[in-house]
Write a protein that holds these residues in place. Structure first.
Motif, PDB file in Angstrom:
ATOM      1  N   VAL A  20      -3.912 -10.041  -1.602  1.00  0.00           N
ATOM      2  CA  VAL A  20      -3.382  -8.774  -2.165  1.00  0.00           C
ATOM      3  C   VAL A  20      -1.769  -9.197  -2.431  1.00  0.00           C
ATOM      4  O   VAL A  20      -1.360  -9.970  -2.121  1.00  0.00           O
ATOM      5  CB  VAL A  20      -3.297  -7.684  -1.156  1.00  0.00           C
ATOM      6  N   ASN A  21      -1.381  -8.439  -3.569  1.00  0.00           N
ATOM      7  CA  ASN A  21      -0.008  -8.739  -3.937  1.00  0.00           C
ATOM      8  C   ASN A  21       0.220  -9.996  -4.597  1.00  0.00           C
ATOM      9  O   ASN A  21       1.140 -10.631  -4.514  1.00  0.00           O
ATOM     10  CB  ASN A  21       1.134  -8.334  -3.074  1.00  0.00           C
ATOM     11  N   ASP A  22      -0.938 -10.704  -5.363  1.00  0.00           N
ATOM     12  CA  ASP A  22      -0.556 -11.962  -6.049  1.00  0.00           C
ATOM     13  C   ASP A  22       0.071 -11.997  -7.276  1.00  0.00           C
ATOM     14  O   ASP A  22      -0.246 -13.061  -8.084  1.00  0.00           O
ATOM     15  CB  ASP A  22      -2.127 -12.759  -5.885  1.00  0.00           C
ATOM     16  N   VAL A  65      -2.783  -4.328   2.496  1.00  0.00           N
ATOM     17  CA  VAL A  65      -3.763  -5.008   3.148  1.00  0.00           C
ATOM     18  C   VAL A  65      -4.803  -3.993   4.092  1.00  0.00           C
ATOM     19  O   VAL A  65      -5.813  -3.984   4.253  1.00  0.00           O
ATOM     20  CB  VAL A  65      -3.011  -5.902   4.357  1.00  0.00           C
ATOM     21  N   ASN A  66      -3.867  -2.913   4.654  1.00  0.00           N
ATOM     22  CA  ASN A  66      -4.675  -1.932   5.390  1.00  0.00           C
ATOM     23  C   ASN A  66      -5.625  -1.324   4.577  1.00  0.00           C
ATOM     24  O   ASN A  66      -6.645  -0.907   4.992  1.00  0.00           O
ATOM     25  CB  ASN A  66      -3.645  -0.647   6.021  1.00  0.00           C
ATOM     26  N   ALA A  67      -5.197  -0.846   3.337  1.00  0.00           N
ATOM     27  CA  ALA A  67      -6.119  -0.187   2.400  1.00  0.00           C
ATOM     28  C   ALA A  67      -7.243  -1.121   2.038  1.00  0.00           C
ATOM     29  O   ALA A  67      -8.340  -0.533   2.020  1.00  0.00           O
ATOM     30  CB  ALA A  67      -5.293   0.408   1.061  1.00  0.00           C
ATOM     31  N   LEU A  68      -6.966  -2.135   1.921  1.00  0.00           N
ATOM     32  CA  LEU A  68      -8.073  -3.241   1.537  1.00  0.00           C
ATOM     33  C   LEU A  68      -9.297  -3.290   2.601  1.00  0.00           C
ATOM     34  O   LEU A  68     -10.317  -3.115   2.370  1.00  0.00           O
ATOM     35  CB  LEU A  68      -7.575  -4.646   1.314  1.00  0.00           C
ATOM     36  N   ILE A  69      -8.718  -3.487   3.967  1.00  0.00           N
ATOM     37  CA  ILE A  69      -9.712  -3.640   4.913  1.00  0.00           C
ATOM     38  C   ILE A  69     -10.348  -2.325   5.148  1.00  0.00           C
ATOM     39  O   ILE A  69     -11.487  -2.291   5.429  1.00  0.00           O
ATOM     40  CB  ILE A  69      -9.035  -3.902   6.366  1.00  0.00           C
ATOM     41  N   ASN A  70      -9.601  -1.124   5.122  1.00  0.00           N
ATOM     42  CA  ASN A  70     -10.392   0.314   5.454  1.00  0.00           C
ATOM     43  C   ASN A  70     -11.489   0.322   4.175  1.00  0.00           C
ATOM     44  O   ASN A  70     -12.470   1.045   4.528  1.00  0.00           O
ATOM     45  CB  ASN A  70      -9.355   1.446   5.131  1.00  0.00           C
TER      46      ASN A  70
END
Length: 210
Positions: A20-22, A65-70
């Protein structure tokens, strides 16, 4: 500020591997009428600006990161009611000490998530633990008419197992949990079996973070 996220499940291997954020990110600082005003601002704010900007970017990255995992993996929501057992009356015996223990421990449980160190909560739970352990000294499981008979003894085992678990004394919790399992009272045996999974989970998380 890229973050590589990798999730691996035992027996299944890697189930998620993304960054994320790359991408390049930009933001406006401020608009000035001339270069001189900008230079004056830099003198007073350069160091603090970048420190604050880094904090903001880190918070945004962790949110991503939290949004991706969820989104990709989801997460379970579980509810559990914490039970505290007590005795009001039996054969004319006085159980005011168990009522006091109940009051202390309930107050402690209510405070568990109020602060990080949980000092107030633990103090109240420990007061209840002391009263319950004092009562156990009167235990006569073979005599039904006794104040602390078989049922009351098993009740105390169950309460102590849960209480010790919440103050992170997992060895004492497991000791009383096993006693509740073999105490010969089906209600508390069932409770102990349910509590075993909760205890194992809390112990694993505690050991992973301490």
């Amino acid at each position: 500020m890229p973050i590589k996220v990798t999730i691996e499940v035992p027996g299944e291997g890697v189930i998620l591997s993304e960054t994320v954020n790359d991408n390049l990110q930009t933001s406006d600082i401020k608009t000035y009428d001339n270069q001189y005003e900008h230079q004056v601002w830099l003198i007073d704010n350069y160091d603090t600006f970048w420190a604050e900007r880094q904090k903001t970017m880190l918070a945004a990255s962790l949110k991503a990161v939290n949004a991706l995992i969820n989104d990709k993996c989801g997460y379970p929501k579980r509810t559990r009611s914490t039970e505290i057992y007590t005795v009001k009356k039996h054969k004319g015996h006085d159980y005011s000490d168990l009522i006091d223990a109940y009051t202390n421990v309930k107050s402690g449980y209510d405070l568990l998530f109020k602060d990080v160190d949980r000092k107030s909560a633990i103090a109240k739970i420990e007061n209840g633990i002391e009263l319950w352990e004092d009562a156990l000294e009167e235990s006569y499981p073979s005599e039904n008419k006794e104040r602390v008979n078989k049922k009351v003894t098993a009740l105390l085992y169950a309460n102590l197992a849960e209480a010790y678990m919440w103050i992170n004394d997992f060895d004492s919790a497991d000791n009383y949990l096993q006693k509740a399992k073999i105490g010969g009272v089906s209600k508390y045996k069932t409770f102990a079996k349910r509590l075993q999974g909760v205890l194992n989970g809390l112990k694993a998380r505690y050991e992973a973070n301490n």
